[in-house]
Motif scaffolding. Structure first.
Motif, PDB file in Angstrom:
ATOM      1  N   TYR A   2       0.829  -1.209   0.000  1.00 24.78           N
ATOM      2  CA  TYR A   2       0.000   0.000   0.000  1.00 24.78           C
ATOM      3  C   TYR A   2       0.865   1.260   0.000  1.00 24.78           C
ATOM      4  O   TYR A   2       0.676   2.148  -0.844  1.00 24.78           O
ATOM      5  CB  TYR A   2      -0.945   0.009   1.203  1.00 24.78           C
ATOM      6  CG  TYR A   2      -1.756   1.291   1.299  1.00 24.78           C
ATOM      7  CD1 TYR A   2      -2.912   1.442   0.558  1.00 24.78           C
ATOM      8  CD2 TYR A   2      -1.333   2.347   2.107  1.00 24.78           C
ATOM      9  CE1 TYR A   2      -3.647   2.630   0.610  1.00 24.78           C
ATOM     10  CE2 TYR A   2      -2.058   3.535   2.169  1.00 24.78           C
ATOM     11  CZ  TYR A   2      -3.204   3.670   1.419  1.00 24.78           C
ATOM     12  OH  TYR A   2      -3.924   4.845   1.472  1.00 24.78           O
ATOM     13  N   LYS A   3       1.807   1.370   0.939  1.00 26.58           N
ATOM     14  CA  LYS A   3       2.599   2.585   1.080  1.00 26.58           C
ATOM     15  C   LYS A   3       3.592   2.776  -0.066  1.00 26.58           C
ATOM     16  O   LYS A   3       3.938   3.908  -0.419  1.00 26.58           O
ATOM     17  CB  LYS A   3       3.333   2.583   2.430  1.00 26.58           C
ATOM     18  CG  LYS A   3       2.381   2.718   3.614  1.00 26.58           C
ATOM     19  CD  LYS A   3       3.089   2.585   4.940  1.00 26.58           C
ATOM     20  CE  LYS A   3       3.922   3.793   5.244  1.00 26.58           C
ATOM     21  NZ  LYS A   3       4.476   3.726   6.616  1.00 26.58           N
ATOM     22  N   ILE A   6       0.394   1.719  -3.889  1.00 29.85           N
ATOM     23  CA  ILE A   6      -0.961   2.262  -4.017  1.00 29.85           C
ATOM     24  C   ILE A   6      -1.036   3.709  -3.558  1.00 29.85           C
ATOM     25  O   ILE A   6      -1.575   4.572  -4.272  1.00 29.85           O
ATOM     26  CB  ILE A   6      -1.967   1.388  -3.239  1.00 29.85           C
ATOM     27  CG1 ILE A   6      -1.974  -0.036  -3.821  1.00 29.85           C
ATOM     28  CG2 ILE A   6      -3.361   1.993  -3.294  1.00 29.85           C
ATOM     29  CD1 ILE A   6      -2.841  -1.006  -3.063  1.00 29.85           C
ATOM     30  N   ARG A   7      -0.496   4.003  -2.359  1.00 34.99           N
ATOM     31  CA  ARG A   7      -0.591   5.365  -1.839  1.00 34.99           C
ATOM     32  C   ARG A   7       0.073   6.404  -2.742  1.00 34.99           C
ATOM     33  O   ARG A   7      -0.527   7.472  -2.981  1.00 34.99           O
ATOM     34  CB  ARG A   7      -0.012   5.440  -0.412  1.00 34.99           C
ATOM     35  CG  ARG A   7      -0.290   6.779   0.267  1.00 34.99           C
ATOM     36  CD  ARG A   7       0.294   6.822   1.666  1.00 34.99           C
ATOM     37  NE  ARG A   7       1.747   7.020   1.631  1.00 34.99           N
ATOM     38  CZ  ARG A   7       2.517   7.083   2.719  1.00 34.99           C
ATOM     39  NH1 ARG A   7       1.964   6.921   3.919  1.00 34.99           N
ATOM     40  NH2 ARG A   7       3.809   7.279   2.616  1.00 34.99           N
ATOM     41  N   THR A  22     -12.028   5.536  -4.774  1.00 29.17           N
ATOM     42  CA  THR A  22     -11.714   4.352  -3.972  1.00 29.17           C
ATOM     43  C   THR A  22     -12.988   3.635  -3.536  1.00 29.17           C
ATOM     44  O   THR A  22     -13.063   2.399  -3.529  1.00 29.17           O
ATOM     45  CB  THR A  22     -10.881   4.743  -2.737  1.00 29.17           C
ATOM     46  OG1 THR A  22      -9.721   5.455  -3.149  1.00 29.17           O
ATOM     47  CG2 THR A  22     -10.465   3.513  -1.948  1.00 29.17           C
ATOM     48  N   GLY A 329      -2.743   2.657   5.357  1.00 27.22           N
ATOM     49  CA  GLY A 329      -3.410   1.554   4.674  1.00 27.22           C
ATOM     50  C   GLY A 329      -4.149   0.631   5.627  1.00 27.22           C
ATOM     51  O   GLY A 329      -4.040   0.746   6.854  1.00 27.22           O
ATOM     52  N   SER A 331      -3.760  -2.377   6.555  1.00 25.28           N
ATOM     53  CA  SER A 331      -3.011  -3.283   7.435  1.00 25.28           C
ATOM     54  C   SER A 331      -2.827  -2.708   8.833  1.00 25.28           C
ATOM     55  O   SER A 331      -2.516  -3.439   9.778  1.00 25.28           O
ATOM     56  CB  SER A 331      -1.638  -3.602   6.839  1.00 25.28           C
ATOM     57  OG  SER A 331      -0.830  -2.445   6.767  1.00 25.28           O
TER      58      SER A 331
END
Length: 344
Positions: A2-3, A6-7, A22, A329, A331
């Motif tokens: 994610y970091k 995606i981010r 999103t 994210g 997680s």
């Protein structure tokens, strides 16, 4: 993932536009057969030791999603797959309103914060009820309620009562949002005497229902000690079920972001890491000076397991994330729950 992947892509786009994009993506992918099951298998930490029993409800774990993310109650079923113990929808107002003019949502990347002046943009009570009727019963739902921007001061209470009555059959607990800095003419909501009047009226309506729902008060992190003492007294006098500490802040001290950009951004509520310490201080003050007489949901600047544990150690019974969810994210929910378990 994610970091690193995606981010960075998400952060290339306007924050408000990517937020709703999103939502659309999550709606679509959640319809893929077995994917919700695999998401729950990956993100959900199931352990009886995580359960928390507060104001008559049993929370599967103490990590919730704060109000403002799913304003219109359109994604709570999908969000339940990411391991949350509860999701708070809203803020919901009686009538639909567009909120403040755009652009009204800003990232402070170096500070890991967000400034917003959304202005209670939402589709109104009728729309929220329509969506909540689709509840699959997978998660505890909180209803965060407020007044319409154009409502006159003498009708504030009527707005809250309308939201309370309309949502009552569909949510598990209520939050009176009286501390948002992004709505106009809210000074009356900061007055202790009016707050007492409002709470008692809402409680009166609650007592008329076949089943009473817990009612909490959401407060600002910018309150001084005298004002926090007033909140403690208010809780004692009204026997309200709990406090959420805290909402966004108007304080801009200590930010890395340039003064020039902050001036361009203008007014709005600050959330994320910059308000972490102040939020924790408010939680600790309320817990210590009330003798822990009422439950506290801690929110503000939780971006890591350590941040979450600090809130709990300060006196929070449950916690909520929002800005941390965006920066860290999904997680983050799993990591926090595992950290809590490691201390049991």
């Amino acid at each position: 993932m994610y970091k690193k992947l995606i981010r960075p892509i998400f952060f290339l786009f306007d924050p408000e536009k990517i937020h709703y994009f999103t939502f659309s993506i999550l709606k679509v992918v959640s319809k893929i057969p077995l994917l919700p099951f695999f998401l729950r298998s990956f993100y959900k930490v199931k352990d009886k030791k995580l359960e928390r029993k507060l104001f008559g409800l049993t929370f599967e774990n103490p990590v919730g999603l704060a109000a403002g993310f799913d304003k219109n109650a359109v994604l709570y079923n999908e969000l339940a797959n990411f391991g949350f113990g509860f999701v708070e929808i809203g803020t919901v107002t009686p009538l639909s309103q567009i909120g403040n003019p755009k652009k009204r949502l800003f990232r402070l990347k170096d500070d890991q914060g967000i400034i917003n002046r959304m202005g209670f943009n939402n589709n109104g009570i009728a729309s929220a009820v329509k969506e909540l009727k689709k509840n699959k019963g997978k998660i505890i739902i909180g209803g965060n309620i407020g007044k319409n921007t154009t409502t006159k001061p003498e009708n504030y209470t009527a707005d809250y009562l309308m939201c309370f009555e309309g949502l009552h059959p569909y949510v598990d607990y209520f939050v009176l949002n009286v501390s948002c800095p992004n709505v106009s003419s809210h000074a009356k909501l900061e007055d202790a005497e009016y707050l007492k009047e409002l709470i008692l009226e809402v409680k009166k309506m609650n007592n008329k229902q076949a089943v009473q729902k817990p009612i909490l008060l959401k407060i600002a992190p910018d309150l001084n000690k005298r004002q926090l003492d007033e909140i403690i007294l208010l809780m004692s006098e009204t026997k309200l079920d709990g406090v959420i500490a805290s909402n966004t802040s108007v304080n801009r001290k200590g930010l890395i972001e340039s003064k020039k950009r902050l001036e361009i951004i203008g007014n709005g509520g600050l959330s994320g890491k910059p308000i972490k310490s102040r939020s924790t201080e408010v939680i600790k003050y309320l817990a210590d000076n009330s003798g822990k007489k009422f439950p506290i949901i801690g929110v503000g600047g939780i971006h890591s397991e350590k941040d979450a544990l600090e809130k709990l150690d300060a006196g929070a019974d449950l916690i909520q994330i929002y800005t941390g969810f965006i920066y860290e994210g999904p997680s983050l929910v799993k990591r926090i729950n595992k950290a809590i378990l490691s201390r049991v």
